[in-house]
Scaffold this motif. Sequence first.
Motif, PDB file in Angstrom:
ATOM      1  N   CYS A  16       0.832  -1.194   0.000  1.00 20.11           N
ATOM      2  CA  CYS A  16       0.000   0.000   0.000  1.00 20.11           C
ATOM      3  C   CYS A  16       0.872   1.252   0.000  1.00 20.11           C
ATOM      4  CB  CYS A  16      -0.894   0.000   1.239  1.00 20.11           C
ATOM      5  SG  CYS A  16      -2.000   1.406   1.302  1.00 20.11           S
ATOM      6  N   ASP A  17       0.568   2.144  -0.917  1.00 17.12           N
ATOM      7  CA  ASP A  17       1.215   3.444  -1.015  1.00 17.12           C
ATOM      8  C   ASP A  17       0.295   4.442  -0.308  1.00 17.12           C
ATOM      9  OD1 ASP A  17       2.721   5.648  -1.876  1.00 17.12           O
ATOM     10  OD2 ASP A  17       1.581   5.806  -3.735  1.00 17.12           O
ATOM     11  N   TRP A  18       0.848   5.211   0.635  1.00 18.96           N
ATOM     12  CA  TRP A  18       0.028   6.156   1.397  1.00 18.96           C
ATOM     13  C   TRP A  18       0.844   7.373   1.786  1.00 18.96           C
ATOM     14  CZ3 TRP A  18       1.676   7.230   6.355  1.00 18.96           C
ATOM     15  CH2 TRP A  18       2.581   6.331   6.908  1.00 18.96           C
ATOM     16  N   TRP A  19       0.152   8.442   2.183  1.00 21.85           N
ATOM     17  CA  TRP A  19       0.838   9.634   2.675  1.00 21.85           C
ATOM     18  C   TRP A  19      -0.076  10.435   3.587  1.00 21.85           C
ATOM     19  CZ3 TRP A  19       0.249   8.985  -2.708  1.00 21.85           C
ATOM     20  CH2 TRP A  19      -0.751   9.716  -3.307  1.00 21.85           C
ATOM     21  N   LEU A  20       0.541  11.368   4.313  1.00 20.02           N
ATOM     22  CA  LEU A  20      -0.195  12.244   5.227  1.00 20.02           C
ATOM     23  C   LEU A  20      -0.718  13.456   4.475  1.00 20.02           C
ATOM     24  CD1 LEU A  20       2.242  12.197   8.274  1.00 20.02           C
ATOM     25  CD2 LEU A  20       0.046  11.029   8.074  1.00 20.02           C
ATOM     26  N   VAL A  21      -1.930  13.857   4.819  1.00 21.69           N
ATOM     27  CA  VAL A  21      -2.543  15.029   4.196  1.00 21.69           C
ATOM     28  C   VAL A  21      -3.156  15.912   5.274  1.00 21.69           C
ATOM     29  CG1 VAL A  21      -3.016  13.842   2.017  1.00 21.69           C
ATOM     30  CG2 VAL A  21      -4.749  13.845   3.817  1.00 21.69           C
ATOM     31  N   ARG A  26      -4.399  17.883   1.038  1.00 18.93           N
ATOM     32  CA  ARG A  26      -3.097  18.181   0.422  1.00 18.93           C
ATOM     33  C   ARG A  26      -1.977  17.509   1.208  1.00 18.93           C
ATOM     34  NH1 ARG A  26      -5.414  23.843   0.174  1.00 18.93           N
ATOM     35  NH2 ARG A  26      -4.798  23.737   2.348  1.00 18.93           N
ATOM     36  N   TRP A  27      -1.015  16.942   0.478  1.00 19.06           N
ATOM     37  CA  TRP A  27       0.126  16.285   1.107  1.00 19.06           C
ATOM     38  C   TRP A  27       0.900  17.270   1.973  1.00 19.06           C
ATOM     39  CZ3 TRP A  27       5.311  17.412   0.980  1.00 19.06           C
ATOM     40  CH2 TRP A  27       6.126  16.485   1.622  1.00 19.06           C
ATOM     41  N   TYR A  33      -4.232  13.412   8.656  1.00 16.94           N
ATOM     42  CA  TYR A  33      -4.989  12.299   8.085  1.00 16.94           C
ATOM     43  C   TYR A  33      -4.091  11.486   7.161  1.00 16.94           C
ATOM     44  CZ  TYR A  33      -8.896  14.908   9.884  1.00 16.94           C
ATOM     45  OH  TYR A  33      -9.745  15.572  10.722  1.00 16.94           O
ATOM     46  N   VAL A  34      -4.384  10.202   7.055  1.00 20.13           N
ATOM     47  CA  VAL A  34      -3.637   9.302   6.173  1.00 20.13           C
ATOM     48  C   VAL A  34      -4.509   9.010   4.961  1.00 20.13           C
ATOM     49  CG1 VAL A  34      -2.626   7.010   5.935  1.00 20.13           C
ATOM     50  CG2 VAL A  34      -2.394   8.256   8.102  1.00 20.13           C
TER      51      VAL A  34
END
Length: 97
Positions: A16-21, A26-27, A33-34
């Motif tokens: 899984c590819d994920w990031w914080l926003v 917006r990143w 939030y993830v």
Amino acid sequence: MLTVLRDEAGQLQAACDWWLVDTEGRWTPEGQYVFLHQLEISPGVNLHTVRKSLVAQISLQEPQALGVFWKREHDVFPRVHAFRREQLQQLRKEVTV
């Protein structure tokens, strides 16, 4: 970030590819939030179980997260799906016990 799940034998179950926003989606490295961007699972693996395990692992890495969300673009009527803070806290407890 990339999170990978493997079974007891070391076989790949999911990635899984994920990031914080931020609250606007917006990143940002300080995001609350993830966003789960891309999820790939191996054939025959239960999607619900994988998603629950991934969210639990990510919530341990990002304990400040208020929620985790994703959008299934391939649905006939795409909508946002999410785990809220209370659900994240419960998943963390299940993983650490």
